[in-house]
Design a protein around this motif. Structure first.
Motif, short mmCIF file in Angstrom:
data_model
loop_
_atom_site.label_atom_id
_atom_site.label_comp_id
_atom_site.label_asym_id
_atom_site.label_seq_id
_atom_site.Cartn_x
_atom_site.Cartn_y
_atom_site.Cartn_z
N SER A 97 0.67 -1.03 0.15
CA SER A 97 -0.03 -0.21 -0.16
C SER A 97 1.11 1.34 -0.11
O SER A 97 0.18 2.28 -1.03
N LEU A 98 2.31 1.08 0.63
CA LEU A 98 3.11 2.50 0.90
C LEU A 98 3.00 2.72 -0.01
O LEU A 98 3.54 3.69 -1.56
N GLU A 99 3.53 1.45 -1.47
CA GLU A 99 4.14 1.59 -2.56
C GLU A 99 3.21 2.62 -3.74
O GLU A 99 3.82 3.40 -4.46
N ALA A 275 -9.29 1.14 -0.91
CA ALA A 275 -9.62 2.36 -0.91
C ALA A 275 -9.13 2.63 -2.36
O ALA A 275 -9.39 3.22 -2.91
N LEU A 276 -7.39 2.44 -2.31
CA LEU A 276 -6.44 1.89 -3.25
C LEU A 276 -7.13 1.51 -4.49
O LEU A 276 -6.69 2.36 -5.99
N LEU A 284 -6.74 9.64 -4.13
CA LEU A 284 -7.12 9.26 -2.49
C LEU A 284 -5.80 10.36 -1.72
O LEU A 284 -5.80 11.42 -0.31
N ARG A 285 -4.72 10.65 -2.46
CA ARG A 285 -3.48 11.83 -2.06
C ARG A 285 -4.49 12.52 -1.73
O ARG A 285 -3.81 13.75 -0.79
N MET A 304 -14.80 11.98 -1.99
CA MET A 304 -13.60 11.29 -2.98
C MET A 304 -13.57 11.53 -4.49
O MET A 304 -12.77 12.24 -4.78
N GLU A 305 -15.40 11.81 -5.14
CA GLU A 305 -15.77 12.49 -6.47
C GLU A 305 -14.58 14.64 -6.56
O GLU A 305 -14.67 14.37 -7.99
#
Length: 465
Positions: A97-99, A275-276, A284-285, A304-305
């Protein structure tokens, strides 16, 4: 730069101990999937690290993995799986997930790899009279030997509940475990006090000082860690080294779901990997950074949209900048162009001022939205090369900190640019000859390849979908 320090609860001038900013962030306890609340914390400190680098600092960022803990043992007992199997599964998921989130950590120490260092740390606390060995073989920190206890969290003595099992062998109920004597069917390591395993708080003190030294700049984590975790870390570390340990204590706020805190009891926890998969790392970021790191943020499909639409908007703005830059600096800037150039400089100043002010990402993001509006109007109409160059430079600075436009700014190689521009030139000739059907076929073929063509009276631009 100014940054909010939880110790003292005030915004303070940021003065690192040297040209390298040294950061330690508490990572996950790998007994379950990390969720979007963890993700927000990881991205917040990643943003800070990126901005320090943009300002010219070197950065060393350490984020631990807690792979020995009561929760891991409990999960092992509940599932029948070995604790090492559980740790491996959730550690791998966390790192994946971090990557995907484009969060880069310099050092990722694990507790299980530093038990010898932890035993040494505890031994020295005992030698200094700051900790004691109980009959069971457990070791506790004597909180009363540290007269600054409670300052970081602003917690009164009657509220020093450690969340640990109340055991009569403690000198005081609020003392906390540094080393836990082993129980049946638990992992253990040999120590001078018998078989056991590290307590939670001692892990981070040991690993942070091992890699960053006895004084470093930023210690971070979620606000839920201020007490008791960070309070205890500070107490045991400063008791050992004898001087202030961390210059700036920095904490991120929570994510809520429909105004309620995420919790297993409510069944509203959103795994980060899910979520990703649904929204993608850039959306997401941007959503994480659209709120100040010290403010709670509520998750919803609508927000999110909005973040997704913002990414789309920035992509379109970059497409226009590319088209202006492709034309080259054919003539000196007009008076209108000079005025537009000055507006871009003002937006650049606002962007940096916002981030200098305790990493005010919402205000920094607002300046980029204003820049996009300027691109859609004045820069697109005036075709001013100087304004476009400066705007593109600001968009790159924005992406260096926010990390949401990598695909648009980095993955378009020179050969791809040349190829698409040649195709656009052919399509332009077709349109001039009113061969619109052939022109549309080219547009549709490019769309299938993930290249979107946007036509306007000023000409055609393109971007990656």
């Amino acid at each position: 730069m100014r940054i909010f320090n939880t110790l003292g609860r005030s915004v303070q001038d940021f003065e690192p101990s040297g040209s390298t900013v040294k950061m330690y962030v508490c990572g996950p306890t790998v007994y379950d999937e990390v969720h979007i609340g963890h993700g927000r914390t990881f991205v917040a400190y990643d943003m800070m690290s990126r901005y320090f680098k943009l300002k010219g600092y070197d950065v060393i960022r350490v984020q631990n993995i807690t792979d020995i803990d009561d929760k891991i043992i409990k999960k092992s007992n509940e599932t029948g799986k070995g604790w090492e199997e559980i740790v491996a599964m959730y550690s791998n998921s966390y790192l994946e997930s971090l990557e995907l989130l484009k969060v880069k950590i310099d050092l990722h120490p694990r507790v299980s790899q530093h038990v010898k260092d932890i035993i040494d740390f505890v031994s020295r606390l005992i030698e200094k009279g700051k900790a004691y060995v109980a009959e069971s073989g457990s070791v506790y920190f004597d909180v009363d030997t540290y007269d600054k206890y409670g300052e970081l969290s602003n917690t009164m003595k009657n509220l020093w509940n450690q969340g640990e099992e109340t055991i009569k062998e403690k000198r005081h109920s609020y003392d906390f475990a540094l080393w836990k004597a082993s129980k049946p069917n638990e992992p253990f390591w040999e120590s001078p006090w018998g078989r056991g395993r590290p307590g939670w708080h001692i892990e981070c003190s040991t690993m942070s000082t091992r890699y960053l030294g006895e004084t470093f700049d930023i210690h971070g984590g979620g606000m839920d860690l201020i007490f008791p975790h960070h309070e205890n870390e500070r107490a045991q570390s400063e008791s050992l080294i004898g001087h202030p340990w961390v210059k700036y204590w920095v904490h991120t706020a929570f994510i809520t779901i429909k105004k309620e805190k995420m919790s297993k009891s409510l069944g509203n926890i959103i795994p980060l990997k899910d979520a990703l998969k649904e929204w993608g790392p850039s959306t997401l970021r941007l959503w994480f950074l659209s709120s100040h790191y010290r403010s709670n943020v509520d998750f919803s499909d609508e927000t999110m949209e909005q973040a997704k639409s913002s990414i789309e908007r920035f992509h379109n703005a970059l497409a226009i900048l590319r088209s202006v830059l492709r034309e080259g600096n054919k003539f000196y800037s007009s008076q209108d162009g000079i005025r537009t150039f000055q507006k871009v400089l003002t937006m650049r100043q606002r962007f940096y001022q916002a981030l200098d002010d305790d990493f005010d990402t919402p205000s920094a993001l607002a300046s980029i939205h204003d820049l996009a509006s300027l691109i859609f109007t004045e820069i697109q109409q005036e075709r001013d090369f100087l304004s476009a160059v400066t705007a593109m430079d600001l968009m790159r600075d924005f992406n260096q900190v926010f990390g949401v436009l990598d695909d648009e700014l980095e993955s378009q190689g020179k050969h791809m640019n040349t190829l698409v521009e040649n195709i656009l030139e052919v399509r332009k000739n077709l349109r001039e000859k009113k061969m619109y059907e052939a022109s549309d076929l080219i547009r549709d073929a490019l769309a299938k390849s993930g290249i979107k063509i946007m036509d306007s009276k000023e000409g055609s631009t393109w971007r990656l979908e």
